[in-house]
Write a protein that holds these residues in place. Structure first.
Motif, PDB file in Angstrom:
ATOM      1  N   GLY A 120      66.578  30.022  46.888  1.00  0.00           N
ATOM      2  CA  GLY A 120      67.881  29.629  46.374  1.00  0.00           C
ATOM      3  C   GLY A 120      68.947  29.695  47.461  1.00  0.00           C
ATOM      4  N   LYS A 121      70.189  29.646  47.016  1.00  0.00           N
ATOM      5  CA  LYS A 121      71.307  29.653  47.957  1.00  0.00           C
ATOM      6  C   LYS A 121      72.512  30.313  47.333  1.00  0.00           C
ATOM      7  CE  LYS A 121      73.042  25.143  46.551  1.00  0.00           C
ATOM      8  NZ  LYS A 121      72.016  24.939  45.532  1.00  0.00           N
ATOM      9  N   THR A 122      73.487  30.598  48.181  1.00  0.00           N
ATOM     10  CA  THR A 122      74.785  31.087  47.744  1.00  0.00           C
ATOM     11  C   THR A 122      75.833  30.176  48.354  1.00  0.00           C
ATOM     12  OG1 THR A 122      74.010  33.367  47.613  1.00  0.00           O
ATOM     13  CG2 THR A 122      76.394  33.029  47.748  1.00  0.00           C
ATOM     14  N   VAL A 123      76.726  29.692  47.514  1.00  0.00           N
ATOM     15  CA  VAL A 123      77.874  28.902  47.967  1.00  0.00           C
ATOM     16  C   VAL A 123      79.106  29.801  47.821  1.00  0.00           C
ATOM     17  CG1 VAL A 123      79.285  26.848  47.559  1.00  0.00           C
ATOM     18  CG2 VAL A 123      76.809  26.751  47.190  1.00  0.00           C
ATOM     19  N   ARG A 124      79.791  30.021  48.944  1.00  0.00           N
ATOM     20  CA  ARG A 124      80.989  30.865  48.958  1.00  0.00           C
ATOM     21  C   ARG A 124      82.195  30.029  49.333  1.00  0.00           C
ATOM     22  NH1 ARG A 124      77.326  34.572  50.564  1.00  0.00           N
ATOM     23  NH2 ARG A 124      77.448  36.578  49.504  1.00  0.00           N
ATOM     24  N   ALA A 125      83.227  30.160  48.533  1.00  0.00           N
ATOM     25  CA  ALA A 125      84.523  29.525  48.832  1.00  0.00           C
ATOM     26  C   ALA A 125      85.553  30.629  48.960  1.00  0.00           C
ATOM     27  CB  ALA A 125      84.916  28.563  47.713  1.00  0.00           C
ATOM     28  N   PHE A 126      86.308  30.599  50.034  1.00  0.00           N
ATOM     29  CA  PHE A 126      87.378  31.569  50.264  1.00  0.00           C
ATOM     30  C   PHE A 126      88.710  30.861  50.069  1.00  0.00           C
ATOM     31  CE2 PHE A 126      83.681  32.979  52.578  1.00  0.00           C
ATOM     32  CZ  PHE A 126      83.625  34.329  52.292  1.00  0.00           C
ATOM     33  N   LEU A 127      89.505  31.386  49.148  1.00  0.00           N
ATOM     34  CA  LEU A 127      90.792  30.777  48.833  1.00  0.00           C
ATOM     35  C   LEU A 127      91.914  31.733  49.209  1.00  0.00           C
ATOM     36  CD1 LEU A 127      88.984  29.979  45.767  1.00  0.00           C
ATOM     37  CD2 LEU A 127      90.391  28.137  46.645  1.00  0.00           C
ATOM     38  N   PRO A 128      92.972  31.218  49.787  1.00  0.00           N
ATOM     39  CA  PRO A 128      94.074  32.105  50.176  1.00  0.00           C
ATOM     40  C   PRO A 128      94.784  32.642  48.952  1.00  0.00           C
ATOM     41  CG  PRO A 128      94.655  29.810  50.555  1.00  0.00           C
ATOM     42  CD  PRO A 128      93.226  29.835  50.123  1.00  0.00           C
ATOM     43  N   ARG A 129      95.343  33.846  49.086  1.00  0.00           N
ATOM     44  CA  ARG A 129      96.145  34.433  48.015  1.00  0.00           C
ATOM     45  C   ARG A 129      97.470  33.717  47.939  1.00  0.00           C
ATOM     46  NH1 ARG A 129      95.979  39.616  45.474  1.00  0.00           N
ATOM     47  NH2 ARG A 129      93.930  40.485  45.654  1.00  0.00           N
TER      48      ARG A 129
END
Length: 129
Positions: A120-129
């Protein structure tokens, strides 16, 4: 420092995506440092898109992890498919999609797709505060 996380496992259904959005709103409402309403809406939108994509394209189950960091919110969706998301031309006529992944890439300041141990996989999105 305002670091915490929530874990939600979902199965394929419209209620699963709605549940992921509800859990995300609840998570965001309980942060020590609250987000602006527009920022919170953006996080919920990214969660909705990533969970929908995982359920639609990656085997029907996924796990959502949310983590608040001092400078941003991390959205991580784990699913059983090894295939990374791909850009495709949005379909304006037949309704087959193609809008979500480009939108997530525009909203997040960083995206990572990594292989998960055991498949499988992991999709990570980082969003600014």
């Amino acid at each position: 420092m305002d670091t915490t996380s929530v874990n939600l496992t979902t199965a394929r259904s419209t209620a699963s995506v709605a549940g992921a959005r509800d859990s995300t709103r609840d998570f965001l409402e309980h942060l020590v440092r609250l987000l602006a309403a527009e920022t919170a809406d953006t996080v919920v939108l990214v969660v909705s898109e990533l969970v929908t994509n995982a359920l639609r394209h990656a085997g029907g189950t996924c796990t959502l992890d949310l983590t608040a960091h001092p400078d941003g919110i991390e959205v991580a969706v784990h699913d059983p498919s090894p295939q990374a998301p791909r850009m495709r031309t949005p379909d304006f006529n037949r309704g087959t999609g193609g809008f979500g992944w480009p939108m997530v890439n525009r909203l997040a300041y960083t995206i990572q797709v990594t292989d998960a141990p055991g498949g499988g996989k992991t999709v990570r999105a980082f969003l600014p505060r």
